[in-house]
Design a protein around this motif. Structure first.
Motif, short mmCIF file in Angstrom:
data_model
loop_
_atom_site.label_atom_id
_atom_site.label_comp_id
_atom_site.label_asym_id
_atom_site.label_seq_id
_atom_site.Cartn_x
_atom_site.Cartn_y
_atom_site.Cartn_z
N ASP A 24 0.82 -1.19 0.00
CA ASP A 24 0.00 0.00 0.00
C ASP A 24 0.87 1.26 0.00
OD1 ASP A 24 -2.68 1.32 0.33
OD2 ASP A 24 -1.74 2.01 2.17
N LYS A 28 0.34 2.99 -3.23
CA LYS A 28 -0.85 3.68 -2.73
C LYS A 28 -1.36 4.67 -3.76
CE LYS A 28 -2.59 6.12 1.33
NZ LYS A 28 -2.24 6.67 2.65
N LYS A 30 -5.35 6.28 -5.42
CA LYS A 30 -6.80 6.28 -5.57
C LYS A 30 -7.12 6.59 -7.03
CE LYS A 30 -8.01 5.64 -1.23
NZ LYS A 30 -8.78 4.45 -0.79
N GLU A 37 -13.76 8.91 -6.18
CA GLU A 37 -12.48 8.43 -5.69
C GLU A 37 -12.66 7.10 -4.97
OE1 GLU A 37 -9.86 10.13 -2.30
OE2 GLU A 37 -9.30 11.21 -4.14
N GLU A 38 -11.85 6.10 -5.35
CA GLU A 38 -11.99 4.77 -4.76
C GLU A 38 -10.69 4.01 -4.86
OE1 GLU A 38 -14.87 2.40 -6.88
OE2 GLU A 38 -14.26 3.20 -8.81
N ASP A 39 -10.62 2.94 -4.09
CA ASP A 39 -9.49 2.02 -4.10
C ASP A 39 -9.60 1.15 -5.36
OD1 ASP A 39 -7.60 0.04 -3.72
OD2 ASP A 39 -8.23 -0.45 -1.69
N GLN A 41 -8.48 -1.65 -5.89
CA GLN A 41 -8.68 -3.05 -5.51
C GLN A 41 -10.14 -3.36 -5.17
OE1 GLN A 41 -5.71 -4.06 -6.85
NE2 GLN A 41 -5.89 -5.70 -5.35
N LYS A 42 -10.98 -2.34 -5.10
CA LYS A 42 -12.40 -2.52 -4.82
C LYS A 42 -13.27 -1.99 -5.95
CE LYS A 42 -11.57 -4.19 -0.69
NZ LYS A 42 -11.85 -5.61 -0.35
N ASP A 560 -0.36 -7.10 3.22
CA ASP A 560 -0.24 -6.05 2.20
C ASP A 560 1.11 -6.04 1.51
OD1 ASP A 560 -2.80 -5.18 2.64
OD2 ASP A 560 -2.22 -3.66 4.10
N ARG A 563 0.17 -8.35 -4.28
CA ARG A 563 -1.08 -8.04 -4.97
C ARG A 563 -1.18 -8.90 -6.22
NH1 ARG A 563 -2.22 -2.35 -7.96
NH2 ARG A 563 -0.46 -3.13 -9.17
#
Length: 769
Positions: A24, A28, A30, A37-39, A41-42, A560, A563
């Motif tokens: 991360d 890291k 977004k 705005e989001e991660d 990975q989601k 973490d 990935r």
């Protein structure tokens, strides 16, 4: 799915004590690929996001450098125009057509292919979204989309940085940015890049006319006003220039004429005869016309028009020219209310692109060809976005685009030709061809859209989205003023106010499953389309459509440090375009029409691992099967095709590999941050990119096949104790691989290709203030 689930097991068993640095912290980032705005990975889409520092670390200077970081992406090029392809979506037409893989600059659509070549300067990140984006993105991004996002001004921060690079081909490049706060609520940010470089394509006739040079300038000024956390206003102004010899208009390297030995006629599968001018060896083939300049067999070879075997040498008398000028403006306003965020994005660009090259690829002062393009594009987008902490997330928006486009294929006749050579007894002509026409087209697009994400359970979400796009094009054709043929002036009406509308809904539906905090699965179906366009006269070709399905798996290890992302996709493209070639007074014109379909299935993988604090290992891979379905295109050579539907000399491409779509591509990269005894650091990096080969054109020309290749880039940087200064040594294409960007047939059955640059070296000095 078995591969994905099996890969999950070792991720779950890795021990925390092995690592000191989290993934991360290294990666890291977004994203705003779904307008909030989001991660990544989601997010229920395949997106590769690269932050600004990593762009610099891996020498990603422009769109062309993204291949090693984006699974399955292949970028060809002809002249200055990139020809990207992925998941079976390939770029075949680049003149006045829309982009198959759309390009955005701070969320604003770039309507012309050459605009994608704007250098990357002072960026916060680049997001590359794979697969059609038929709901949230402006121009129904048909095969995918890339968005280059500028580093915004920062409040309360005064900082500057500069870099100087020197290298192969007399490269000198300077970059600088400065961030200046004004009080507590405002800030300015200024970024400038200036680049000069000699050409890597040597012109034996005149070294000053070598190709592949650069003389470019990019300047950006931004102002941010944010009186509170709820309100912000950003204004951005950019100026971009390129004034150089360029890369030729459509391809730079003639490699001969392919001749079938048995018949003496030209054939896409024939042996290349390294003569593009007069030749007694070609029998009754029209190859004797060279680049189409002379239509009589002549009894002697013509050394002035002989193709050099060196891929980086040409022999041309006419000075190639490339002039690009663009001014652009962005206004972005955001306002957070209690239960809604409103965002307004207004963009405008004024883009001009003119290119000319030697029309016969020889030392004869005979012809020149190229193109002129003038585009004024304005866009407006209003978005209404729900708060992020709700069980029902939604976004509603409306998008508007208007483009006024002028496009002309240029052909200049410089002398009277006899037997493929200028007539010494005749005066120079210096006239533009009487048959030239300029297309003047206005495009308007209006598209309301929405997308929602609704919780079914605590871990399961339903995704639904839709867009309705209404595109209208109006065009006129204006011919050259034949009373003044020495002046490039289009005033003679040919076609007036022809128009057509294309209206279509597109959708997205899917499920998201957050298995746990580290594992995310999704399945989606999406559609997209590209509106039709001008074909010839008052006729147009019809829209192209795509239906795509995707299953995705995203997993980060419990600590973490690893990935693993994987996406299984199936795309079906319908009513795709192919080009018919028409010889016209020494050159070749292309006319496009809807003819066929493509199916593409594959698996893409992104993998990152930090085995120790200082070491980052990564991999990107794509295994794909992209094949033409029923797909017929014309054969411009004399022989080699077959009769299809009562039309002779055609290609049936069924079940052959799609252009620029290798079955396997893999990128491996590593960086190691090594601390020295005096608290300085050295950081070696290496990137290895492999693909198993592709064809550099739709048509099955023998000379268009790129064999498998491996590209290696490397760098070594040194950072002293304060880390505000660095020196970097870098090299690209270390193994000096010959890479084919594009291959095509020009006038007179001449095979012309375009190659990527050879091995290059450089050194970069950077300083932060």
């Amino acid at each position: 799915m078995t591969l994905m689930l099996a890969a999950t097991m070792p991720l779950m068993t890795l021990g925390q004590d092995l690592f000191d640095l989290s993934l991360d912290e290294l990666l890291k980032i977004k994203i705003t690929s779904q307008k909030r705005e989001e991660d990544p990975q989601k997010a229920s889409l395949s997106v590769t996001a690269i932050k600004g520092q990593n762009l610099s670390d891996w020498e990603i200077e422009s769109f062309l450098d993204l291949e090693s970081q984006v699974p399955g992406l292949v970028i060809g090029r002809s002249g200055y125009d990139p020809r990207p392809a992925m998941r079976g979506a390939r770029t075949q037409q680049v003149e006045h057509n829309d982009l198959v893989l759309a390009s955005y600059n701070d969320g604003v659509y770039q309507s012309r292919h050459a605009q994608t070549m704007r250098p990357y300067l002072d960026l916060e990140r680049v997001e590359f979204i794979r697969g059609p984006q038929g709901t949230l993105f402006g121009r129904n991004s048909y095969g995918g989309a890339t968005n280059a996002l500028s580093h915004k001004p920062e409040l309360g921060t005064t900082e500057s940085a500069a870099s100087l690079s020197i290298g192969s081909d007399s490269l000198v490049e300077a970059k600088v940015f400065t961030n200046l706060p004004v009080g507590d609520t405002s800030a300015f940010r200024f970024s400038i890049a200036d680049t000069t470089r000699d050409g890597y394509i040597e012109n034996l006739y005149d070294s000053e006319k070598s190709l592949g040079d650069r003389d470019g300038f990019l300047a950006r000024g931004q102002f941010l006003w944010s009186p509170s956390e709820e309100t912000s206003l950003r204004i951005k102004i950019e100026r971009w220039e390129e004034d150089s010899n360029g890369y030729a208009s459509f391809g730079y390297k003639p490699i001969g004429i392919p001749i079938d030995a048995a018949s003496g006629l030209t054939s896409p599968f024939g042996t290349l005869v390294p003569l593009i001018g007069k030749s007694e060896t070609l029998g009754n083939s029209t190859g004797t016309t060279g680049a189409g300049m002379d239509f009589a067999n002549t009894p002697q070879n013509d050394g002035a028009a002989e193709a050099s075997l060196n891929p980086y040498q040409i022999n041309s008398d006419y000075p190639s020219q490339q002039l690009i000028e663009e001014n652009s403006l962005l206004l972005e306003w955001e306002q957070n209310f209690d239960e809604i965020k409103a965002r307004l994005i207004l963009g405008h660009s004024d883009f001009f692109d003119q290119r000319l090259e030697d029309g016969d690829f020889s030392t004869y002062n005979s012809t020149a060809g190229g193109q002129r393009m003038d585009s004024q594009t304005s866009t407006a987008e209003l978005q209404l976005i729900s708060p992020d902490d709700r069980d029902l997330l939604w976004i509603f928006g409306v998008y508007y685009l208007k483009e006024d486009l002028g496009y002309a294929y240029l052909w200049r006749e410089l002398s009277i030709l006899v037997n493929n050579a200028p007539d010494p007894t005749a005066p120079p002509r210096n006239e533009w061809a009487s048959w030239m026409e300029e297309l003047r087209m206005q495009t308007e697009s209006l598209a309301p859209y929405f997308q929602i994400s609704s919780k079914i359970t605590d871990s399961l979400n339903l995704i639904l989205g839709a867009r309705y796009t209404a595109d209208n094009r109006t065009w006129s054709l204006v011919g050259l003023n034949t009373d003044t043929p020495t002046i490039l002036s289009f005033t003679r009406p040919v076609v007036e106010d022809s128009d057509h509308k294309w209206n279509r809904p597109t959708w997205k539906a899917g499920l998201e499953w957050s298995v746990d905090d580290q594992t995310f699965l999704y399945a989606t179906g999406t559609t997209g389309f590209m509106a039709g366009n001008f074909k010839t006269g008052t006729d147009e070709y019809d829209e192209q459509t795509v239906t795509a399905f995707e299953i995705g798996y995203k997993r980060t290890s419990d600590d973490d440090r690893i990935r693993l992302n994987a996406a299984l996709f199936f795309n079906e493209y319908e009513d795709l375009l192919a080009t018919t070639f028409i010889d016209q007074d020494g050159t070749t014109l292309g006319v496009v029409d809807n003819v066929g379909s493509i199916s593409s299935t594959g698996l893409e993988i992104e993998f990152d691992w930090l085995p120790i604090e200082e070491l980052h290992l990564g991999a990107r891979a794509s295994v794909a099967n992209s094949r033409y379905d029923d797909f017929v295109s014309s054969n411009p050579f004399q022989t080699g095709g077959k009769t299809i539907g009562n039309t002779p000399n055609q290609f049936q491409l069924y079940d052959t590999q799609v252009a620029f779509s290798p079955d396997l591509s893999v990128s491996l990269f590593a960086s190691y941050d090594h601390h020295l005894a005096n608290d300085s650091r050295i950081v070696p990096r290496i990137s290895i990119h492999y693909n198993d080969g592709y064809r550099a054109n739709d048509e099955p020309y023998q000379f268009a096949q790129q064999p498998s290749l491996t590209l290696i880039d490397a760098s070594l940087s040194w950072h002293p104790r304060d880390d505000n200064f660095s020196i970097k040594l870098l090299a690209s294409n270390l193994t000096d691989e010959l890479r084919l960007n594009r291959a095509n047939r020009f006038g007179g059955d001449v095979a012309v290709v375009d190659y990527a640059p050879p091995r290059r070296y450089g050194i970069q000095l950077s300083k932060r203030f």
